[in-house]
Design a protein around this motif. Sequence first.
Motif, short mmCIF file in Angstrom:
data_model
loop_
_atom_site.label_atom_id
_atom_site.label_comp_id
_atom_site.label_asym_id
_atom_site.label_seq_id
_atom_site.Cartn_x
_atom_site.Cartn_y
_atom_site.Cartn_z
N ALA A 69 3.32 5.33 -7.54
CA ALA A 69 3.83 5.61 -6.19
C ALA A 69 4.44 4.38 -5.54
N LYS A 70 4.06 3.19 -6.00
CA LYS A 70 4.59 1.94 -5.45
C LYS A 70 5.87 1.48 -6.16
N SER A 71 6.28 2.19 -7.17
CA SER A 71 7.42 1.76 -7.99
C SER A 71 8.72 1.77 -7.19
N PRO A 72 9.59 0.79 -7.44
CA PRO A 72 10.91 0.80 -6.81
C PRO A 72 11.84 1.84 -7.45
N ILE A 73 11.43 2.38 -8.59
CA ILE A 73 12.23 3.42 -9.26
C ILE A 73 11.84 4.76 -8.62
#
Length: 185
Positions: A69-73
């Motif tokens: 959920a924290k991914s920049p993707i």
Amino acid sequence: MNEVIRTIKNRRSVRLYREEQIAEEELQIIMEAGLWAPSGHNTQPWHITAIQNKELLAHMSNIATKEMAKSPIEWVARMGRSGRNLFYNAPTVLIVSGKQEDEIMMNSAVDCAAAIQNMLLAAESLNIGSCWIGLICFFFADEEEVKKLLLPEGVKPLYAVCLGYKGRANGKGPERKSENINYIR
């Protein structure tokens, strides 16, 4: 068409599983198929961990999806926020680990991928659903969490494979891109 080709063409990533645990004999056949994969210099760098503990699988999924959920993707972050179980509630998950690479074992991850493909095909031949999970890398990034997998010294977890009895029959797969082949004769 022979059985091997039929199995290859029929295999699909399954994301709906029945709750019933797969039979021990079937699990052993699938894991043994992984052991028969080819490997560079016959190093056999894989280690397979079978997990059938629902609480541990739920915990692993929760850790991974929180990090996703924290991914920049965006598509990864969206999957992480979805609340979906990363393992699609499969009753069995195999963790495939590879020996840490050195100058002799330069292809551990590739060899482990061959072992996974063998297991996916073996599962299909037994009419057991399977799905290769690469996003488990978000769980593997936490060294303290990885200790819960009780891996032997010198191996690194790479991928997960979900296994379970199919919740529905395989559908027709997408057309294959024939332009991805060329010839030099």
